[in-house]
Design an enzyme around this catalytic site. Structure first.
Site, PDB file in Angstrom:
ATOM      1  N   SER A  54      22.037  83.350  32.348  1.00  0.00           N
ATOM      2  CA  SER A  54      23.468  83.246  32.642  1.00  0.00           C
ATOM      3  C   SER A  54      23.855  81.784  32.848  1.00  0.00           C
ATOM      4  O   SER A  54      23.197  81.067  33.605  1.00  0.00           O
ATOM      5  CB  SER A  54      23.838  84.041  33.898  1.00  0.00           C
ATOM      6  OG  SER A  54      25.206  83.826  34.219  1.00  0.00           O
ATOM      7  N   VAL A  59      19.666  76.492  36.693  1.00  0.00           N
ATOM      8  CA  VAL A  59      18.738  76.119  35.628  1.00  0.00           C
ATOM      9  C   VAL A  59      19.400  76.306  34.256  1.00  0.00           C
ATOM     10  O   VAL A  59      19.253  75.461  33.368  1.00  0.00           O
ATOM     11  CB  VAL A  59      17.419  76.912  35.727  1.00  0.00           C
ATOM     12  CG1 VAL A  59      16.487  76.589  34.566  1.00  0.00           C
ATOM     13  CG2 VAL A  59      16.714  76.614  37.052  1.00  0.00           C
ATOM     14  N   CYS A  60      20.159  77.381  34.094  1.00  0.00           N
ATOM     15  CA  CYS A  60      20.841  77.628  32.811  1.00  0.00           C
ATOM     16  C   CYS A  60      21.873  76.541  32.535  1.00  0.00           C
ATOM     17  O   CYS A  60      22.007  76.062  31.409  1.00  0.00           O
ATOM     18  CB  CYS A  60      21.499  79.004  32.818  1.00  0.00           C
ATOM     19  SG  CYS A  60      20.329  80.358  33.058  1.00  0.00           S
ATOM     20  N   ASP A  61      22.621  76.161  33.557  1.00  0.00           N
ATOM     21  CA  ASP A  61      23.591  75.080  33.460  1.00  0.00           C
ATOM     22  C   ASP A  61      22.881  73.796  33.039  1.00  0.00           C
ATOM     23  O   ASP A  61      23.301  73.115  32.092  1.00  0.00           O
ATOM     24  CB  ASP A  61      24.287  74.917  34.811  1.00  0.00           C
ATOM     25  CG  ASP A  61      25.306  73.801  34.839  1.00  0.00           C
ATOM     26  OD1 ASP A  61      24.897  72.621  34.885  1.00  0.00           O
ATOM     27  OD2 ASP A  61      26.519  74.104  34.843  1.00  0.00           O
ATOM     28  N   THR A  64      21.611  73.903  29.377  1.00  0.00           N
ATOM     29  CA  THR A  64      22.687  73.761  28.400  1.00  0.00           C
ATOM     30  C   THR A  64      23.183  72.322  28.360  1.00  0.00           C
ATOM     31  O   THR A  64      23.419  71.764  27.286  1.00  0.00           O
ATOM     32  CB  THR A  64      23.820  74.750  28.721  1.00  0.00           C
ATOM     33  OG1 THR A  64      23.246  76.068  28.774  1.00  0.00           O
ATOM     34  CG2 THR A  64      24.906  74.724  27.658  1.00  0.00           C
TER      35      THR A  64
END
Length: 166
Positions: A54, A59-61, A64
């Site tokens: 998500s 970590v996803c932020d 990306t």
């Protein structure tokens, strides 16, 4: 299948594990405007398929943003971030983040990508963290299933694979 955990707990991945040397599986996901996006949509380019659970997590932020930063230096490489976040949430996140070199797409409707690439987490209906590099001939040249979904992928290995795939 790859062995993956989410916050230390083993999870079941649904779909087919993809390995370097495989032909990249086709998929259909949604762009932020709800239009369909397929592997063929970026034909002729090297693609980094950055898979995150998500965009609304740290970590996803960071993943990306890291690939966005690197994409500007890579020339004919398209970075596609795939999650099951709703397209509207992805659009809002992208606007707030100000990222211009990454395309975000949603696999929320059919989990087409998740099952084609073996990253659909059955227990959570999320995607496991992974990175795939697909060359301009639609061959997978790099595949990483991150063993713990809350950890970062090997950014340098993926970027070097994308450079080599040109």
């Amino acid at each position: 299948m790859a062995n993956v955990t989410f916050k230390g707990n083993p999870v079941t991945l649904v779909g087919t594990e993809v390995k370097a040397g495989d032909k990249a599986p086709e998929f259909t996901v949604l762009a932020n405007d709800l239009s369909p996006v397929t592997l063929e949509s970026s034909a002729g380019k090297v693609r980094i398929l950055s898979v995150v659970p998500s965009l609304d997590t740290g970590v996803c932020d960071a993943q990306t943003r890291k690939f966005n930063e690197e994409a500007s230096k890579l020339g004919n490489v398209e970075v596609i971030t795939v999650s099951v976040d709703l397209p509207f949430a992805q659009k809002r996140w992208c606007a707030a983040a100000g990222l211009e070199n990454v395309v975000t797409v949603s696999d929320h409707r059919e989990l087409s990508f998740g099952e084609a690439y073996g990253v659909h987490i059955k227990e959570l209906r999320l995607l496991a963290r992974a990175v795939f590099v697909v060359d301009s001939q639609d061959m997978v040249t790099y595949a990483e299933y991150v063993p713990e979904s809350t950890d970062h992928p090997n950014y340098n290995a993926a970027i070097e694979a994308a450079k080599a795939a040109k």
